[in-house]
Write a protein that holds these residues in place. Structure first.
Motif, PDB file in Angstrom:
ATOM      1  N   ILE A  15      87.399 -22.171  18.443  1.00 20.63           N
ATOM      2  CA  ILE A  15      88.757 -22.445  18.909  1.00 20.63           C
ATOM      3  C   ILE A  15      88.994 -21.623  20.157  1.00 20.63           C
ATOM      4  O   ILE A  15      89.224 -20.416  20.099  1.00 20.63           O
ATOM      5  CB  ILE A  15      89.787 -22.013  17.838  1.00 20.63           C
ATOM      6  N   LEU A  16      88.911 -22.243  21.296  1.00 20.03           N
ATOM      7  CA  LEU A  16      89.033 -21.453  22.514  1.00 20.03           C
ATOM      8  C   LEU A  16      90.441 -21.416  23.059  1.00 20.03           C
ATOM      9  O   LEU A  16      90.947 -20.379  23.437  1.00 20.03           O
ATOM     10  CB  LEU A  16      88.082 -22.002  23.582  1.00 20.03           C
TER      11      LEU A  16
ATOM     12  N   GLN B  57      95.525 -18.854  21.191  1.00 17.89           N
ATOM     13  CA  GLN B  57      94.342 -18.002  21.220  1.00 17.89           C
ATOM     14  C   GLN B  57      93.653 -18.224  22.571  1.00 17.89           C
ATOM     15  O   GLN B  57      93.786 -19.277  23.171  1.00 17.89           O
ATOM     16  CB  GLN B  57      93.371 -18.366  20.097  1.00 17.89           C
ATOM     17  N   ASP B  58      92.918 -17.252  22.986  1.00 21.76           N
ATOM     18  CA  ASP B  58      92.276 -17.362  24.291  1.00 21.76           C
ATOM     19  C   ASP B  58      90.765 -17.185  24.235  1.00 21.76           C
ATOM     20  O   ASP B  58      90.158 -16.709  25.177  1.00 21.76           O
ATOM     21  CB  ASP B  58      92.881 -16.342  25.250  1.00 21.76           C
ATOM     22  N   GLY B  59      90.182 -17.569  23.118  1.00 20.74           N
ATOM     23  CA  GLY B  59      88.737 -17.472  23.018  1.00 20.74           C
ATOM     24  C   GLY B  59      88.276 -16.028  22.898  1.00 20.74           C
ATOM     25  O   GLY B  59      89.091 -15.111  22.733  1.00 20.74           O
ATOM     26  N   ALA B  60      86.999 -15.823  22.996  1.00 20.92           N
ATOM     27  CA  ALA B  60      86.428 -14.492  22.800  1.00 20.92           C
ATOM     28  C   ALA B  60      85.991 -13.904  24.132  1.00 20.92           C
ATOM     29  O   ALA B  60      85.568 -14.606  25.035  1.00 20.92           O
ATOM     30  CB  ALA B  60      85.221 -14.578  21.866  1.00 20.92           C
ATOM     31  N   ARG B  61      86.145 -12.602  24.234  1.00 21.45           N
ATOM     32  CA  ARG B  61      85.642 -11.863  25.387  1.00 21.45           C
ATOM     33  C   ARG B  61      84.269 -11.336  25.012  1.00 21.45           C
ATOM     34  O   ARG B  61      84.119 -10.465  24.163  1.00 21.45           O
ATOM     35  CB  ARG B  61      86.558 -10.683  25.692  1.00 21.45           C
ATOM     36  N   ARG B  62      83.259 -11.880  25.627  1.00 19.52           N
ATOM     37  CA  ARG B  62      81.895 -11.462  25.330  1.00 19.52           C
ATOM     38  C   ARG B  62      81.605 -10.168  26.086  1.00 19.52           C
ATOM     39  O   ARG B  62      81.846 -10.082  27.286  1.00 19.52           O
ATOM     40  CB  ARG B  62      80.919 -12.563  25.746  1.00 19.52           C
TER      41      ARG B  62
ATOM     42  N   TRP C 126      88.717 -12.968  31.251  1.00 13.44           N
ATOM     43  CA  TRP C 126      88.664 -12.314  29.933  1.00 13.44           C
ATOM     44  C   TRP C 126      87.392 -12.721  29.201  1.00 13.44           C
ATOM     45  O   TRP C 126      86.650 -11.875  28.695  1.00 13.44           O
ATOM     46  CB  TRP C 126      89.914 -12.708  29.158  1.00 13.44           C
ATOM     47  N   GLN C 127      87.114 -13.984  29.173  1.00 16.96           N
ATOM     48  CA  GLN C 127      85.953 -14.456  28.430  1.00 16.96           C
ATOM     49  C   GLN C 127      84.645 -13.943  29.043  1.00 16.96           C
ATOM     50  O   GLN C 127      83.701 -13.631  28.329  1.00 16.96           O
ATOM     51  CB  GLN C 127      85.944 -15.989  28.375  1.00 16.96           C
TER      52      GLN C 127
END
Lengths: 370, 370, 370, 370
Positions: free
Chosen positions: B6-7, B22-27, B65-66
């Motif tokens: 879910i990005l 939600q804004d996805g994941a920051r790798r 961010w991602q």
């Protein structure tokens, strides 16, 4: 040597002349035609900055081109435009802005809009509209009526979306009403990252067209790992001609299959034909020696298939599930014992296509001849 | 089991309540701090639909961010707005629209604009502006003067862009003029998919800050294969504090290194410190037996390094180039013969860091002690 | 749903019966045939545990099948067998052990061996041998003579290997001697991870067959990131028939091109034909409006190509290098100004195929017609 | 610039001197230690050419090093050696041959063997053996007795393997007998590509150690797409010391968790501690404004986690499943309405860790505090 990929750059016509935009590469994603029909990869649910999407309409065409799609519909929310203080509110603009790029890249572009209402009836897409703005009515009933007047194909979006049905997935009287008035022709059994088995069952029961769409708001490349073969959900359409009219006819005649996260969902008659077009079998005469028979099975398509040997095949020693990846060939052998070794002619063995569903939870069957 | 990611989804506040985006994941993309400084990953050249980019300002923050960035500047073309019939022409809007998202995700957001003129002086970015619109002047000289009045950090963009210098890469008198008036502080040695060695040489010679930026118009995920470790070009900034002011001070004081397509470019003093922070060596006592000495070299960073053994190391049997991938450890052994076996203490051997450049064509040297 | 891939399992004939081994999937790697010839992907330099390789001979066949190769030669070191205290020293065994698997998977298997001597003449492979063991002679001259007696095709391996030529890449008198006696037919211009331009030049000058091979000791999947499209080095052979004899004839007649790390190296006549077979052009009539001409260029092959517009193409606005990835289509447009707009017929524009070399440092030229 | 990776090359001691082998890079795969214990990644079921595996023992160590493992056991079939006409049949050789490489790369190597019998009792591994050959007995009972005499840790392999139990997964009296005699200490709940829920249930019920192993015959890199984050099945061991003895104690004391295809299986006490060590939460003060509370959740480990909001969290607007990828951070916000906005202190909300199982079908629960 690694090279830099030139995906997108832009003509600065005011300041410079002569520069021509490139739009990256269209990576082949083969889903073969079936006899009598063009197999078209479609996404009928897409947003832009003209409602609450985050990208410009032309980018939607470029995304589709790159991912190998044939058809898209831009379907911004008709009643919900959070960027209206900065962006034009005319909902015919996304189509107008994207039309040239679609023409250039050979993408069929469909004008549409999303009728965005509380449940019931929830959200619905109307495709093949002439004037999207006229659906911006006070009462939702009037919006559907207007869509029908414009000859639209109308489908119910994400019927199981938790924001509207947190604990349930219900078919309301309002939906029966729309269906009876010819204002509901299809239903999303897949939306974004969700699959709704209940909607699949309704579609089969109430004779609705099956749809699966991305409902993309952000960007495709951010949400789907294209480089590793991930794809957005797609509605696969079997069209008599590669035109907008061909797509429209196919939708009204329910000639669709849904592709989602590596799985296929569809009516058996279409799924069977699609699987047959995607795969081929060839006897491996050289390796079919003594009491062994060997077959090469090839997957010509870009879809990974997963085959589970049936009881009889297991009896011949095929005890593991089998991967038949996209654009690949596998070799399968069976061992004949005693009487079996004397069998004349080929031996047909049943397999389950584990990732193709003809009804909720019910996979497609197929046969391989050894 | 594979899961759906879910990005991005969106709060339909008008129609629904309670949904949170939600804004996805920051790798994690680790480029370690160096003693006394925060190491910040920055992109100072970014477009949106407010000029000729194809995405909404908030998406630029989410992309950063991602991808693991710390700082971005949105720098739309001041004089070139092809979407002006559909989008607000106020160039302070992109910053205003993106500020909340940046605050939420901890991204430092810098207000800027691109002074977009014919060559000379070509295109230049002005950062840390108060009011971008005031740079929209008839004469380019006035735009630079206004930027200086606002205290901007100003740098020359893509000096070798073929659209403006098809056959040449020239430094014009106009650039000397700007430099002398304190209106030119830095230069892009990397822009988008291009690296300009000539600009790197100028920067060292004329004491300009080194910059490398994406100049992104489309989307990051479409142009860079993030899943396979590709990244946009970045300006790596060594800041005394993790604030916009910290970034501004670092830029004016030339504390930067450029990261592009797996390579680093920078002044030797900073590149040396950065490489030292990224890597570590450990004697492998167990394997250092008889006439063999063995060392583990670890790369703590997200940058792949490539080491070429120097002449002396080759004499000890290290004849191949060595990959030291991101987040990885390699084991290196040398063989001691005759007298060498009796050497007391460690043996320092020179290596070239093949993908880190302290000047055009001049790689960084380092030492591994065996 | 993600599935578990069944790549390799094994028949426990002693303890269990009926189980049949699978060998994973052969992923299509398309390098099209050229008129009159089968295009075969070959690796003529491969080791197993019978010398100093780390895998069993059958695995070499499975690796080749999975990677899409057509032909392999197992070429263990004749004079160097570090595992001899645990493994049979008969060098005909690797071929014998792998032959059945090759037959089953349709891989052409060639019996060979590596004559492993100090420089000069260094290491050489002899292919199409009847009895490898007979090449295990005291003097290297006798080994070559025996190979010739068996009708072998002989080529010099990794002529620039630093272990044998740390500071030089020299052609020795011994090589001239072999050449004159018909005991040297080809040369590796690529071995493992290295390309030797000097060897490419020698091959053109002395009329030797061009070869590029993996010299694999470990495993292919460990060294090449197959999932991301990396491949081992290959000798591409143009054979009149898909048989061992067809391969042998092609090698003696120098019908080869080398594929390495995304680049192609070959004589112009073969490279031109190969590139032509890999690509196609199609006029995009719909987008060729007004003063614009548009062309679709498709790459049918599994090789990524990189095109650099020539001077004239740059004049029409094509200023950036162009990626033409494997199995992809790109759209190219040029802008016609003034007189050019009136041009009748198509406009041929020159491009450089940046990753195909007809001599050291000399790329192939091609034409696109707009 | 892309570089060639030097993974494996070899010392030609006879012919050349001074060359030192490299073994590629060990990519960090972080599974953090838990308080009081080292967290060790282990594979206790591995084959080589000394039974029916396809690779040399040293390659097993290199594979483990590259994939980030800490411990391996080589466990060739004691009674099944199909390559015996070409390979030494002494089953202590694999350990002897691999020991030096293990020492050099810091991999703990365990000597073992697979007791390979018909069902019942099927196949079992015995670890920590002194002399594998002595288990090659006529009766299976004697093999177990000998293993016990050598102090072995013994576990039942792939209890649900269809080759031995095509239609069933049964616990036989023979297994009870072994258990009662102290000759059965653990059970594979995961083998190769299969997970056996029934075995997981037995392990909890009969107090057996949980194991998950690769049973690798071919090569790891061929079966698992390491570049895309795939991993072999692993037994995660919590050891008091990083030694073979530490591993042995942990196995006998059942301090293990199984990692397979992205999922974790283990006793709740260990799984809870492991998840706690892998993740962290941080209040996002800046974004916790008005009626919103925001939290950063970070995953420090190399394991992707999947969180499903519980009923209460859904009530706060968290309606979608959440991905928390390896080495990544996500931001989670909840919206407080009316009374909730006045809540003092943090609000604990329950989530299900969808890919961590404390019993068959029973996922782990966790709490995030907003």
């Amino acid at each position: 040597m690694k090279r830099k990929i030139i995906l997108l750059f832009f003509v600065f016509t005011g300041l410079f002349t002569g520069l021509i935009a490139q739009d990256g590469a269209r990576r082949n994603f083969n889903i073969p035609d079936i006899p009598g029909y063009h197999t078209l990869k479609c996404d009928f649910h897409i947003h832009t900055v003209f409602s609450d999407g985050l990208v410009w309409p032309t980018l939607r065409v470029v995304e589709a081109w790159q991912e190998g799609l044939d058809v898209i519909a831009i379907t911004d929310h008709i009643e919900y435009k959070p960027f209206k203080s900065d962006v034009n509110t005319d909902l015919n603009r996304p189509y107008q802005l994207a039309a040239d790029k679609a023409e250039k890249l050979g993408i069929l572009l469909i004008q549409g809009g999303e009728i965005t209402r509380r449940m019931p009836p929830g959200h619905s897409n109307a495709l093949f509209l002439d004037d999207v703005n006229r659906l911006d009515t006070a009462k939702w009933e009037d919006a559907f009526a207007e869509a029908k007047r414009q000859g639209a194909f109308i489908f119910w979006n994400h019927p199981g979306w938790k924001a509207q049905q947190p604990d349930t997935i219900l078919w309301f009287d309002e939906h029966s009403g729309l269906l009876n008035q010819g204002m509901l022709h299809g239903i999303e059994i897949v939306n974004y990252k969700e699959y709704y088995p209940a909607a699949f069952a309704w579609a089969l029961e109430k004779d609705l067209t099956l749809l699966g769409n991305s409902d993309i708001h952000g960007t495709i490349a951010q949400e789907y790992n294209l480089a590793q073969g991930e794809k957005r959900p797609m509605t696969i359409v079997f069209a008599r001609e590669r035109t907008v009219k061909g797509v429209k006819d196919a939708l009204f005649e329910k000639r669709t299959v849904v592709y989602f996260d590596g799985d296929l969902y569809g009516r058996e008659e279409w799924l069977k034909r699609l699987f047959a077009a995607c795969t081929g079998q060839e006897n491996n005469a050289r390796a079919s020696v003594n009491n062994r028979r060997s077959v090469f099975v090839t997957n010509y398509s870009g879809i990974d298939f997963h085959l589970v040997p049936g009881k009889e095949a297991q009896g011949y020693g095929l005890i593991y599930p089998l991967d038949l990846p996209a654009y690949s060939t596998i070799e399968l052998s069976i061992k004949l014992n005693g009487d079996a070794a004397a069998v004349q002619g080929s031996i047909p063995l049943g397999f389950v296509v584990e990732n193709a569903f003809i009804a909720p939870g019910k996979p497609l069957n197929t046969t391989i001849r050894f």
